[in-house]
Design a protein around this motif. Structure first.
Motif, PDB file in Angstrom:
ATOM      1  N   THR A  69      33.607  42.329  35.951  1.00 32.60           N
ATOM      2  CA  THR A  69      34.937  41.729  35.863  1.00 32.60           C
ATOM      3  C   THR A  69      35.751  42.070  37.106  1.00 32.60           C
ATOM      4  O   THR A  69      36.459  41.217  37.641  1.00 32.60           O
ATOM      5  N   SER A  70      35.645  43.300  37.574  1.00 27.02           N
ATOM      6  CA  SER A  70      36.367  43.722  38.773  1.00 27.02           C
ATOM      7  C   SER A  70      35.924  42.908  39.979  1.00 27.02           C
ATOM      8  O   SER A  70      36.738  42.537  40.831  1.00 27.02           O
ATOM      9  N   ASN A  71      34.634  42.613  40.061  1.00 27.38           N
ATOM     10  CA  ASN A  71      34.107  41.802  41.146  1.00 27.38           C
ATOM     11  C   ASN A  71      34.726  40.401  41.117  1.00 27.38           C
ATOM     12  O   ASN A  71      35.097  39.851  42.152  1.00 27.38           O
ATOM     13  N   LYS A  72      34.873  39.844  39.922  1.00 28.97           N
ATOM     14  CA  LYS A  72      35.490  38.514  39.778  1.00 28.97           C
ATOM     15  C   LYS A  72      36.951  38.532  40.222  1.00 28.97           C
ATOM     16  O   LYS A  72      37.421  37.587  40.860  1.00 28.97           O
ATOM     17  N   VAL A  73      37.667  39.603  39.896  1.00 27.24           N
ATOM     18  CA  VAL A  73      39.070  39.728  40.309  1.00 27.24           C
ATOM     19  C   VAL A  73      39.146  39.791  41.835  1.00 27.24           C
ATOM     20  O   VAL A  73      40.011  39.171  42.458  1.00 27.24           O
TER      21      VAL A  73
END
Length: 116
Positions: A69-73
Motif C-alpha cells: 500500500t505504501s508503494n502505491k501511495v
C-alpha cells in the motif's frame, strides 16, 4: 532519562528539518506514518504551502497498510507531482527509520519518476 519512541522521533525529526528544506525548484517530500494510514505530501518551504498530497486513506484497500500500500501511495504522489512539473524533491522521512513502509513509499515514488 527515559525517552519514549515518540519523543525520540520528534528529536530526530527536528535534527533532520534543520538540515533540509524544500524550495520551489526542489520541494520537500514529507512522510507521516500512523497506525492506520500512511501520508505523503510535497511542500514548498519558502512559501509554506503544500503542493501535492496523497494518502492510503484515499486508496481502495485502505483497511490494511503495508509495504504494498505504501508503494502505491508513493506512485500516486509521484504521478501528481509530475503533472505539476515537479521532477526533483528532497526526501524527508520525518524521523522514521528508512525501512519498511517509508522505504517502500520512497521506492514507489522513484519508480514513478521522482528523483531524490
Amino acid at each position: 532519562m527515559s525517552v519514549n519512541k515518540v519523543e525520540r522521533r520528534v528529536r530526530i525529526k527536528k535534527s533532520i528539518r534543520n538540515k533540509i528544506s524544500g524550495t520551489s525548484e526542489r520541494p520537500r517530500l514529507s512522510v507521516f506514518r500512523s497506525n492506520r494510514a500512511i501520508y505523503a505530501q510535497i511542500i514548498d518551504d519558502t512559501t509554506g504551502k503544500t503542493l501535492v498530497a496523497a494518502s492510503s486513506v484515499k486508496l481502495d484497500d485502505a483497511s490494511k497498510v503495508n509495504t504494498e500500500t505504501s508503494n502505491k501511495v508513493g506512485k500516486e504522489i509521484a504521478a501528481k507531482a509530475l503533472e505539476l512539473g515537479i521532477s526533483q524533491v528532497v526526501f524527508d522521512r520525518s524521523g522514521y527509520l528508512y525501512h519498511g513502509k517509508v522505504k517502500s513509499l520512497a521506492e514507489g515514488a522513484r519508480e514513478a519518476g521522482l528523483k531524490f
